[in-house]
Structures are given as structure tokens and as C-alpha cells.
Design an enzyme around this catalytic site. Structure first.
Site, short mmCIF file in Angstrom:
data_model
loop_
_atom_site.label_atom_id
_atom_site.label_comp_id
_atom_site.label_asym_id
_atom_site.label_seq_id
_atom_site.Cartn_x
_atom_site.Cartn_y
_atom_site.Cartn_z
N LEU A 263 45.21 26.83 70.05
CA LEU A 263 44.34 27.77 69.36
C LEU A 263 44.44 27.55 67.85
O LEU A 263 44.21 28.46 67.06
CB LEU A 263 44.75 29.21 69.74
CG LEU A 263 43.64 30.24 69.85
CD1 LEU A 263 42.54 29.80 70.80
CD2 LEU A 263 44.20 31.58 70.30
N CYS A 273 42.04 10.86 75.37
CA CYS A 273 41.80 11.62 76.59
C CYS A 273 40.71 12.68 76.46
O CYS A 273 39.66 12.57 77.08
CB CYS A 273 43.09 12.29 77.06
SG CYS A 273 44.29 11.09 77.64
C1 UDX Z 1 45.85 15.50 76.37
C2 UDX Z 1 46.34 16.61 77.32
O1 UDX Z 1 47.04 17.62 76.58
C3 UDX Z 1 47.24 16.02 78.37
O2 UDX Z 1 47.66 17.01 79.30
C4 UDX Z 1 46.45 14.93 79.10
O3 UDX Z 1 47.25 14.33 80.08
C5 UDX Z 1 45.96 13.89 78.12
O4 UDX Z 1 45.19 14.51 77.10
P1 UDX Z 1 46.90 14.20 74.28
O5 UDX Z 1 45.66 13.37 74.22
O6 UDX Z 1 48.23 13.52 74.14
O7 UDX Z 1 46.98 14.99 75.68
O8 UDX Z 1 46.77 15.26 73.11
P2 UDX Z 1 46.84 16.85 72.95
O9 UDX Z 1 48.20 17.25 72.55
O10 UDX Z 1 46.23 17.54 74.10
O11 UDX Z 1 45.90 17.03 71.66
C6 UDX Z 1 44.52 16.63 71.74
C7 UDX Z 1 43.83 16.82 70.42
O12 UDX Z 1 43.60 18.21 70.16
C8 UDX Z 1 44.58 16.30 69.18
O13 UDX Z 1 43.67 15.61 68.35
C9 UDX Z 1 45.10 17.55 68.53
O14 UDX Z 1 45.27 17.38 67.14
C10 UDX Z 1 43.99 18.54 68.85
N1 UDX Z 1 44.42 19.95 68.85
C11 UDX Z 1 45.39 20.39 69.72
C12 UDX Z 1 43.82 20.85 67.98
O15 UDX Z 1 42.93 20.48 67.20
N2 UDX Z 1 44.20 22.17 68.01
C13 UDX Z 1 45.16 22.62 68.86
O16 UDX Z 1 45.44 23.82 68.83
C14 UDX Z 1 45.77 21.71 69.73
#
Ligand code: UDX
Length: 446
Positions: A263, A273
Site C-alpha cells: 500500500l 512478474c
Molecule cells: C512478485 C510477487 O510479489 C511474487 O509473489 C511473485 O512470485 C513474483 O512477483 P517481485 O516481482 O519480486 O514479486 O516484486 P514485488 O516485491 O512484488 O514488487 C513488485 C513491484 O511493486 C516493485 O516494483 C515494487 O517497487 C512495487 N511496489 C511494491 C510498490 O510500488 N508499492 C508497494 O507497496 C509494494
């Protein structure tokens, strides 16, 4: 129910991000593991304990089990078939070039290459993120191509690991999902043995059919993307009203039905992903005739992309309306901290766009510099955050590494042309920066 642990011989096919992690973690659980890849260079690097990407703790775990003898690597499918009681398929499913759907050629190639060598009963377990319906098709192909026929069983066991926490997420997952053609089958028995240490530690196990197992992964990523875009949509509204999205998010997080994770408003999600998975999910829904059910994901995607546009716009405003010839420092290149992955990274797409609009952009990232240089050779790069900031009119903080939070605002102020900072991740302490004379802006905050 406690299961007596007895080590199995496992193969892990595809030694990329997911496969290298899974192989090392299965050896850590006590199994004998053979990693399989078609690229000999990858195999020799892994055998020497070298990883082609950065992931905390993983290189050490691989070296530990190469040394313990529980982890080896090969390029031979025949050797894999002779060795393994269970085969995990961990190859990638990238977005197809010029299309939204997933490219399944590597997933198919694993079955085509392995199945002809399967001469005794065995289980092949898919872990990749695939469009719903893939497992059923692969199961038929496996039976048709394997000399043992139906005694080569397929199971689907999606992986939920996050980059930066891959080892932990694999050894202590929130849940295990097993998609089976039949409950109580040989596949179930063997997979319960594989994961016995996790089951003993009370990790929840859910047995499903193939389609549900495939959907869990896509649904989870769609939900996470939606949660991030939801708060980023609120940030847009905050910007129009003078409200503060970080306080809004904090207040929402105390509602246990909502929760505070995923959030954080900012420049939005990127990586290998979330973006590709929601697009592949929409493409699959189209094929299934349920495109309306996922129409909202198009909106989730657009909200996410708009955050990048907004950052470029804010940067232009801070450069008196024109980016031409302005020096801008970009802190962060990886799509998120504790990773060197730059796939669909908001930081780099913003940096590249600013450069196209005439700015002189210098990028610094603690781990992702080599990858960034290869993909964006036109940008300038610095060896540390202060060097990147030298002479800058504006600093953009776009990936929230701890290193940036540890910086002394007064020291940075001494090297810039103008003390202007935009925090694209809403994590820097604005009071500290302002006290040192900086003008601070953030997305979704007054
Ligand atoms: C994701 C899923 O979390 C994981 O369960 C799946 O297997 C693969 O895809 P990942 O790609 O490693 O994992 O990244 P994640 O930690 O989910 O973050 C994704 C993106 O969202 C990042 O760019 C992060 O900076 C962004 N993000 C995350 C936000 O902008 N706000 C947030 O509150 C959380």
C-alpha cells in the site's frame, strides 16, 4: 501429521532466478539435487558458486551445497531422467514479443526434451507462472511422449517467491499449493515427501485441481498489482486535493481487512512478474471469453503507467518548464531494492524519458549498474549517490535502497546546483531534508 523425512533425488530444470533458488533450497532441505540447464556457461558458473544475478544469501547457499555434494549441475536431460525421482520445471514464461500473452516455448521444450527419457514411474512438477489450461495440455503431452506413459505424472506447484527474499520465501512460504490430476496419486505422495520439513513446520498445504493451482499465482499477482494501483489512484486524488497519500495509507493499514502491505504509493510496480503477469492474464481471459471479468486490470495497468508520466511532468515543473540541458540525478535503477533486476523498472524508464526530453541524466544504483548500462547505454552513470548528484538541478529518488535513506542531506546539498528532491517512493525523511534546506516533493503529497 509428522512425516518421516527421507531424502529424494530431485532435478530442477531451468537454473534462472526461480530454478537456482529452488535447487539450492531443496538441497538445504536435505534432498540430493541436480540442476539442469541448456546453457553450458550458466552451469559452469553455478558449479563454481557464481550467480548471474544478485539475490541475498543465494550464492552462499549454492556454494554450501555444491561443497556438501547435495547439489550438482548438468546440461544432459538423459542424466536428469536417470537421476531424478521428481523433476521440477522452473523455466521462464516471458511476455511474447509484440503481444500480451505468455511465451510458452520454454515450458513446452522441457516436456519435449525430458519425456522421451522417462522409462520409470516419475513426477514432473511445473512451477512456472503459466496461463490457466497449460498444465492439462502438458500432462497429455507428457503421457504421450514418455515411454512409461501414464506413469509419468504431472503436478502443478506454483512459486510465489519475491526477488530479494527468494531463499526465505522458498524455505518458509506462506502456503504450498499442489495442483493434481487426482488426489492421493503417486504425485501427491512424492511431493509430500519433498516438502515434509515444511509440512512439519505447519506451512499450510492446499491440494487443488490444475486450473486452480495455475490461477492462484496469476490471481495473487493481479491482486497485489491492484492494491498498488489502488493506492496510486488515491495518490492522484490526493494531488488534486492537497491530501497526503502516506497518511491516508497509514490510516487504511490499521483496518485489518485492508492491511498495510503493498500500500506504498510511488512510481508504481515494475519487474519481471507483475506487469507481464497481469497482461498475460488479460490475454488468457480474452481467449476464454471472460475478458469482462478482468477489464479492471487494464485500468490497474494504466494507473501504474500514469505514475511514470506524472514523475516526468513533476521533474519538468521543477526545471522551470523545460528539461533541455538540465542536469538530473536519478537514484535507483533496479525495479525494487535488494535486487539488480531492471526489467520494466520505473526508475530507468523515467530516466530514459527525461533524457529523450533533453535532460542530462546521471544514474546511480547500488547493484543494478551493469544491467542498466547494457540496456540503456545512452544514460550517464556514477559510482556513488554524491557523484550522481554533482551539479544537479534536481534529484529523483526512484528505488528505495537503504543506502539512500542513510545519506546526509547536508552533505548532498554541498554538491548540487539546486537543492531540489522528488521522492518517488515516499520513504525519505522529508523533515530531515527540509531542515537541511531542500525543496522536497513526493507523489501524492502536498
Ligand atoms: C512478485 C510477487 O510479489 C511474487 O509473489 C511473485 O512470485 C513474483 O512477483 P517481485 O516481482 O519480486 O514479486 O516484486 P514485488 O516485491 O512484488 O514488487 C513488485 C513491484 O511493486 C516493485 O516494483 C515494487 O517497487 C512495487 N511496489 C511494491 C510498490 O510500488 N508499492 C508497494 O507497496 C509494494
Amino acid at each position: 501429521m509428522s512425516t518421516h523425512f527421507h531424502p529424494l533425488r530431485l532435478t530442477v530444470i531451468g537454473t534462472g532466478y526461480l530454478g537456482a533458488t529452488h535447487a539450492a533450497c531443496m538441497a538445504e532441505l536435505g534432498h540430493e539435487v541436480l540442476g539442469v540447464d541448456v546453457e553450458p556457461d550458466k552451469i559452469s558458473a553455478l558449479q563454481a558458486g557464481r550467480l548471474p544475478f544478485y539475490e541475498p544469501g543465494l550464492a552462499e547457499l549454492i556454494s554450501k551445497h555444491v561443497a556438501s555434494g547435495r547439489l550438482r549441475f548438468t546440461t544432459s536431460y538423459q542424466e536428469a531422467a536417470e537421476f531424478g525421482e521428481v523433476h521440477f520445471s522452473c523455466v521462464g514464461t516471458p511476455q511474447k514479443k509484440g503481444e500480451s500473452g505468455a511465451d510458452l516455448r520454454y515450458v513446452d521444450a522441457v516436456i519435449d526434451s525430458l519425456a522421451p527419457h522417462l522409462t520409470r514411474p516419475t513426477v514432473v512438477v511445473g512451477k512456472s507462472t503459466v496461463p490457466v489450461g497449460t498444465a492439462e495440455r502438458l500432462a497429455e503431452r507428457l503421457t504421450a511422449l514418455a515411454p512409461v506413459g501414464a506413469q509419468a505424472q504431472l503436478a502443478w506447484n506454483p512459486e510465489f517467491l519475491r526477488e530479494g527474499f527468494a531463499v526465505d520465501d522458498t524455505l518458509r512460504p506462506d502456503r504450498l499449493v499442489l495442483g493434481l490430476q487426482q488426489e492421493g496419486s503417486a504425485a501427491e505422495v512424492l511431493l509430500r515427501q519433498v516438502y515434509a520439513p515444511l509440512l512439519d513446520a505447519d506451512i499450510p498445504l492446499v491440494i487443488t485441481d490444475f486450473s486452480t493451482a495455475e490461477l492462484v499465482k496469476t490471481a495473487a499477482n493481479a491482486f497485489l498489482a491492484t492494491k498498488i494501483s489502488f493506492i496510486n489512484a488515491m495518490a492522484e486524488v490526493c494531488e488534486a486535493t492537497g491530501a497526503d497519500v502516506t497518511l491516508l495509507s497509514k490510516c487504511l493499514s490499521y483496518d485489518t481487512r485492508i492491511g498495510g502491505r503493498f500500500l506504498n504509493a510511488g512510481v508504481g510496480f515494475g519487474g519481471g512478474c507483475l506487469p507481464k503477469d497481469i497482461r498475460a492474464f488479460m490475454a488468457r481471459a480474452d481467449e476464454l471469453g471472460v475478458d469482462q471479468a478482468l477489464a479492471f486490470l487494464r485500468e490497474v495497468d494504466s494507473i501504474n503507467m500514469r505514475r511514470r508520466d506524472r514523475m516526468v511532468e513533476l521533474a519538468r515543473e521543477h526545471c522551470d518548464g523545460s528539461l533541455l540541458g538540465r542536469r538530473i540525478a536519478v537514484w535507483g535503477a533496479a525495479f525494487k531494492p535488494d535486487s539488480d533486476d531492471i526489467r520494466d523498472s520505473p526508475a530507468l524508464t523515467i530516466a530514459a524519458r527525461l533524457q529523450l526530453l533533453g535532460a542530462e541524466v546521471t544514474v546511480y544504483d547500488p547493484k543494478a549498474m551493469d544491467n542498466a548500462r547494457k540496456m540503456y547505454p545512452g544514460l550517464s552513470y556514477a559510482d556513488d549517490p554524491l557523484q550522481a548528484a554533482r551539479g544537479a538541478h534536481l534529484i529523483l529518488h526512484l528505488t528505495e535502497w537503504q543506502e539512500f535513506r542513510d545519506l546526509d542531506p547536508a552533505a548532498v546539498r554541498k554538491v548540487v546546483a539546486r537543492p531540489q528532491l522528488i521522492d518517488g517512493r515516499n520513504v525519505l525523511d522529508r523533515d530531515d531534508w527540509r531542515a537541511a534546506g531542500w525543496t522536497c516533493r513526493a507523489l501524492g503529497r502536498p
